[in-house]
Design a protein around this motif. Sequence first.
Motif, PDB file in Angstrom:
ATOM      1  N   SER A 191     -27.091  70.740 149.065  1.00 24.39           N
ATOM      2  CA  SER A 191     -26.119  71.263 149.791  1.00 24.39           C
ATOM      3  C   SER A 191     -25.700  72.618 149.241  1.00 24.39           C
ATOM      4  CB  SER A 191     -24.858  70.371 149.633  1.00 24.39           C
ATOM      5  OG  SER A 191     -25.168  69.067 150.274  1.00 24.39           O
ATOM      6  N   PRO A 198     -20.367  69.549 151.456  1.00 18.02           N
ATOM      7  CA  PRO A 198     -21.318  69.187 150.479  1.00 18.02           C
ATOM      8  C   PRO A 198     -21.837  67.824 150.898  1.00 18.02           C
ATOM      9  CG  PRO A 198     -19.392  69.963 149.317  1.00 18.02           C
ATOM     10  CD  PRO A 198     -19.159  69.914 150.757  1.00 18.02           C
ATOM     11  N   ILE A 219     -25.902  70.214 144.498  1.00 21.18           N
ATOM     12  CA  ILE A 219     -24.797  70.968 144.993  1.00 21.18           C
ATOM     13  C   ILE A 219     -24.756  72.203 144.594  1.00 21.18           C
ATOM     14  CG2 ILE A 219     -22.567  71.144 145.910  1.00 21.18           C
ATOM     15  CD1 ILE A 219     -22.242  68.166 145.811  1.00 21.18           C
TER      16      ILE A 219
END
Length: 347
Positions: A191, A198, A219
């Motif tokens: 993400s 996210p 992330i």
Amino acid sequence: MDRLREMEVFVAIIERGSFSAASEKFGLSRAAVSRAVNSLEARLGAQLLARTTRSVRPTDAGMAYVEACRKLLDGITDAESHIAADPANPVGTLTISAPVQLGQRFIAPLVNAYTLRYPDVSVNAVYLDRPTRLLEEGVDIAIRIGHLEDSSTFAVGLGSVRRQTFASPAYLAEHGEPMHPRDLAAHHCVSFTGVSQPHEWMFYENNSKIPVRLQPRLIVNLAPAAVSAAQDGVGITQLLSYQAAAEVSSGNLVPILRAYEPESTPVNLLHVERRGTSGKIRSFVEFVTETLRNNAHLQCPSGVTTEGECIESQGNRESARDSGTHAQYLAPLNHSSDDSAEIRSSR
């Protein structure tokens, strides 16, 4: 020190963030800079700057006054440009802002070329992933990604970008290719917070939103980091089309789930109406517009004809014709953030 120089010093303190930086710009002592501010505050009867040993920032009165100073100083510079200089050779200081990665890839080379073409224009190029307030921050031109609303900001359409989903060929060979957004629940995902939430990516099917909940393996807050992770096979990622354009061209990344992408989002060049006749504004707009519209990574926006000229928005054609800059329409600034963050908040 005359009043205009005091105004220039005051603006420099705010733009550069310190008395020392302003003194360096004008070759003045720090005491002279301090006296200039004291003179302005005494004449106005208001405190313009809040000062501590570590920082200096404008008060509310200072923010209002610095914009008045910028308007006056810009007007003087423009008047001198029109009267004293060849119209083909504008002068003055031009401040430009653009999203970081879009700026690095497409805007910076044009800024460099413009600076060489017009040596009498000093350019201040600011690349950052947040929306700059043109009037409040003294920005002459801003490159924006996002849909526009009604305001007094002029926008020149440059193209559009799409939010797309990417994976490396090696990842797809090992894990298979998802055929529907909901298949992502069984995949590793990376993400990038600049484009998507996210833990939730948004797709579209038959004009309806399809939110997909994820448990990302990684992330990141920078597009290059997401690109690198996806290339290395960490997982599938979601980016703006131009952010992975080079990797797609080289075959290191492959766009997937193309049928479920949202509509393209426009990229515009913005400037404020009161500066529409400025030689430095006009010259930059004319210098970069055709090149950016011909950029293969900025798809043609819905409001552009086959000849590449922007269509003015309904009810504002007269204003656009009167502005002195070709191919303009009167449109407002969406107050969501620049670059990929603006895409995220506009959907």
